[in-house]
Design a protein around this motif. Structure first.
Motif, PDB file in Angstrom:
ATOM      1  N   LEU A  13       0.829  -1.210   0.000  1.00  0.00           N
ATOM      2  CA  LEU A  13       0.000   0.000   0.000  1.00  0.00           C
ATOM      3  C   LEU A  13       0.861   1.257   0.000  1.00  0.00           C
ATOM      4  CD1 LEU A  13      -2.768  -1.031   2.569  1.00  0.00           C
ATOM      5  CD2 LEU A  13      -3.101  -0.580   0.124  1.00  0.00           C
ATOM      6  N   LYS A  14       1.931   1.236   0.769  1.00  0.00           N
ATOM      7  CA  LYS A  14       2.809   2.401   0.863  1.00  0.00           C
ATOM      8  C   LYS A  14       3.435   2.722  -0.488  1.00  0.00           C
ATOM      9  CE  LYS A  14       6.367   4.424   3.793  1.00  0.00           C
ATOM     10  NZ  LYS A  14       7.175   4.263   5.023  1.00  0.00           N
ATOM     11  N   MET A  15       3.845   1.689  -1.233  1.00  0.00           N
ATOM     12  CA  MET A  15       4.440   1.912  -2.544  1.00  0.00           C
ATOM     13  C   MET A  15       3.400   2.342  -3.567  1.00  0.00           C
ATOM     14  SD  MET A  15       7.365  -0.995  -3.022  1.00  0.00           S
ATOM     15  CE  MET A  15       6.290  -2.361  -2.637  1.00  0.00           C
ATOM     16  N   ILE A  16       2.254   1.686  -3.569  1.00  0.00           N
ATOM     17  CA  ILE A  16       1.227   1.963  -4.566  1.00  0.00           C
ATOM     18  C   ILE A  16       0.673   3.377  -4.416  1.00  0.00           C
ATOM     19  CG2 ILE A  16      -1.134   1.344  -5.253  1.00  0.00           C
ATOM     20  CD1 ILE A  16      -0.335  -1.602  -4.697  1.00  0.00           C
ATOM     21  N   LEU A  17       0.487   3.832  -3.179  1.00  0.00           N
ATOM     22  CA  LEU A  17      -0.074   5.166  -2.945  1.00  0.00           C
ATOM     23  C   LEU A  17       0.966   6.268  -3.109  1.00  0.00           C
ATOM     24  CD1 LEU A  17      -2.379   4.370   0.094  1.00  0.00           C
ATOM     25  CD2 LEU A  17      -3.102   4.953  -2.228  1.00  0.00           C
ATOM     26  N   GLY A  18       2.236   5.946  -2.918  1.00  0.00           N
ATOM     27  CA  GLY A  18       3.289   6.920  -3.146  1.00  0.00           C
ATOM     28  C   GLY A  18       3.523   7.842  -1.962  1.00  0.00           C
ATOM     29  N   PRO A  19       4.627   8.603  -2.003  1.00  0.00           N
ATOM     30  CA  PRO A  19       5.034   9.424  -0.860  1.00  0.00           C
ATOM     31  C   PRO A  19       4.215  10.695  -0.678  1.00  0.00           C
ATOM     32  CG  PRO A  19       6.536   9.759  -2.671  1.00  0.00           C
ATOM     33  CD  PRO A  19       5.592   8.671  -3.109  1.00  0.00           C
ATOM     34  N   ASN A  20       3.461  11.105  -1.687  1.00  0.00           N
ATOM     35  CA  ASN A  20       2.716  12.355  -1.607  1.00  0.00           C
ATOM     36  C   ASN A  20       1.229  12.142  -1.364  1.00  0.00           C
ATOM     37  OD1 ASN A  20       5.086  13.901  -2.232  1.00  0.00           O
ATOM     38  ND2 ASN A  20       4.833  13.290  -4.365  1.00  0.00           N
ATOM     39  N   CYS A  21       0.849  10.971  -0.936  1.00  0.00           N
ATOM     40  CA  CYS A  21      -0.564  10.682  -0.689  1.00  0.00           C
ATOM     41  C   CYS A  21      -1.095  11.631   0.397  1.00  0.00           C
ATOM     42  CB  CYS A  21      -0.730   9.232  -0.267  1.00  0.00           C
ATOM     43  SG  CYS A  21      -2.448   8.748  -0.042  1.00  0.00           S
ATOM     44  N   PRO A  22      -2.181  12.365   0.134  1.00  0.00           N
ATOM     45  CA  PRO A  22      -2.660  13.365   1.087  1.00  0.00           C
ATOM     46  C   PRO A  22      -3.561  12.815   2.183  1.00  0.00           C
ATOM     47  CG  PRO A  22      -3.982  13.455  -0.884  1.00  0.00           C
ATOM     48  CD  PRO A  22      -2.931  12.407  -1.138  1.00  0.00           C
ATOM     49  N   PHE A  23      -3.746  11.515   2.241  1.00  0.00           N
ATOM     50  CA  PHE A  23      -4.567  10.915   3.287  1.00  0.00           C
ATOM     51  C   PHE A  23      -3.813   9.734   3.903  1.00  0.00           C
ATOM     52  CE2 PHE A  23      -5.828   9.319  -0.879  1.00  0.00           C
ATOM     53  CZ  PHE A  23      -5.654   7.953  -0.744  1.00  0.00           C
ATOM     54  N   SER A  24      -4.221   9.350   5.086  1.00  0.00           N
ATOM     55  CA  SER A  24      -3.562   8.241   5.789  1.00  0.00           C
ATOM     56  C   SER A  24      -4.297   6.931   5.557  1.00  0.00           C
ATOM     57  CB  SER A  24      -3.503   8.531   7.289  1.00  0.00           C
ATOM     58  OG  SER A  24      -2.642   9.611   7.566  1.00  0.00           O
ATOM     59  N   VAL A  25      -3.529   5.847   5.545  1.00  0.00           N
ATOM     60  CA  VAL A  25      -4.087   4.499   5.509  1.00  0.00           C
ATOM     61  C   VAL A  25      -3.427   3.713   6.632  1.00  0.00           C
ATOM     62  CG1 VAL A  25      -4.367   2.376   4.209  1.00  0.00           C
ATOM     63  CG2 VAL A  25      -4.482   4.567   3.022  1.00  0.00           C
ATOM     64  N   ILE A  26      -4.220   3.194   7.543  1.00  0.00           N
ATOM     65  CA  ILE A  26      -3.684   2.414   8.658  1.00  0.00           C
ATOM     66  C   ILE A  26      -4.303   1.018   8.635  1.00  0.00           C
ATOM     67  CG2 ILE A  26      -3.544   2.190  11.165  1.00  0.00           C
ATOM     68  CD1 ILE A  26      -3.445   5.192  11.384  1.00  0.00           C
ATOM     69  N   THR A  27      -3.473   0.004   8.523  1.00  0.00           N
ATOM     70  CA  THR A  27      -3.937  -1.372   8.658  1.00  0.00           C
ATOM     71  C   THR A  27      -3.871  -1.748  10.132  1.00  0.00           C
ATOM     72  OG1 THR A  27      -1.698  -2.170   8.212  1.00  0.00           O
ATOM     73  CG2 THR A  27      -3.210  -2.058   6.338  1.00  0.00           C
TER      74      THR A  27
END
Length: 266
Positions: A13-27
């Protein structure tokens, strides 16, 4: 998410969304389900929402892709599961530490700063890729017999090999040679234990010199992080080994996003 796969899943998920993703994803993972005594499932879920809320209300707003298990919010690319029978099963870099209360303010530099205008436009930088596991993982204590390693790697249809070594990249050279022969040209990457992944790989150290002579590539990534990144790279480059090796070794960390086939991430 299941605790056996949460590190690798969150790394993808971290790679697919990239470093500039403006929202958080927490598993969220838990070692004990909700029906069991002293379950960590509900507290971990509650803490995940707390982390999301605090990141969003921070000034400036912050974002991350991370995993919540007992003990804190972890960076998946620098974490691994150590146990299967205790709640505090993970070892790695904590972005937020539940026990010491080391929080967002202290670790603000570890998160992505979000501009308010980012919320007013759709996020279109995510890369949607189908990744299958094409990595043969070689553990450090399979056998003293190099032929067993050679046989395992030769029979594998994986497109890349990952060797986990003992401390300081120590590994029997006869086994390394057997693996190199069996790989038959497939790229071989070498990783070390979690305690040393934060340090730069010393390429003039005797074990790493021997690996380089065999055409292997020492990297400072954990098992799950490098597995995810290799599979991610294979989905981008196919059988182009040179591009895959550059992608793994010139950026031996995870979090960057690949922007195209003409250049690599900085």
């Amino acid at each position: 998410c299941g605790t056996d796969t949460i590190v690798e899943t969150t790394t993808y998920l971290k790679m697919i969304l990239g470093p500039n993703c403006p929202f958080s994803v927490i598993t969220v993972g838990a070692m004990k389900p909700t029906g069991e005594e002293s379950s960590d499932a509900i507290p971990n879920m509650q803490k995940a929402f707390e982390h999301l809320h605090n990141l969003h209300k921070h000034n400036p707003p912050l974002a991350t892709v991370a995993m919540r298990v007992e003990g804190g919010l972890y960076d998946p690319t620098k974490t691994r599961k150590m146990h299967s029978d205790i709640a505090a099963a993970f070892d790695g870099e904590k972005l937020i530490d539940t026990e010491t209360f080391e929080g967002i303010q202290m670790n603000a530099h570890k998160f992505h700063q979000v501009k308010e205008e980012d919320y007013d436009k759709p996020y279109e930088e995510a890369l949607i890729l189908r990744c299958a596991n094409q990595v043969q993982f070689v553990p450090p204590e399979l056998s003293d017999d190099p032929f067993k390693y050679e046989d395992m790697v030769r029979k594998s249809e994986a497109k890349a090999i990952v060797i986990e070594t003992y401390a300081s990249y120590t590994y029997p050279t006869n086994i390394l040679g057997a693996i190199a022969r069996a790989a038959n040209g497939r790229p071989i990457f070498v990783i070390n234990s979690i305690e040393e992944t934060g340090e730069t790989v010393s390429h003039d150290y005797e074990p790493t010199v021997a690996m380089a002579q065999l055409g292997m590539y020492p990297c400072r990534l954990t098992k799950h992080a490098i597995t995810a990144k290799i599979n991610y790279g294979l989905s981008l480059f196919g059988n182009n080994t040179e591009q895959l090796v550059d992608f793994i070794t010139k950026n031996d960390f995870v979090g960057e996003q690949y922007k195209g086939f003409q250049s690599f991430p900085s």
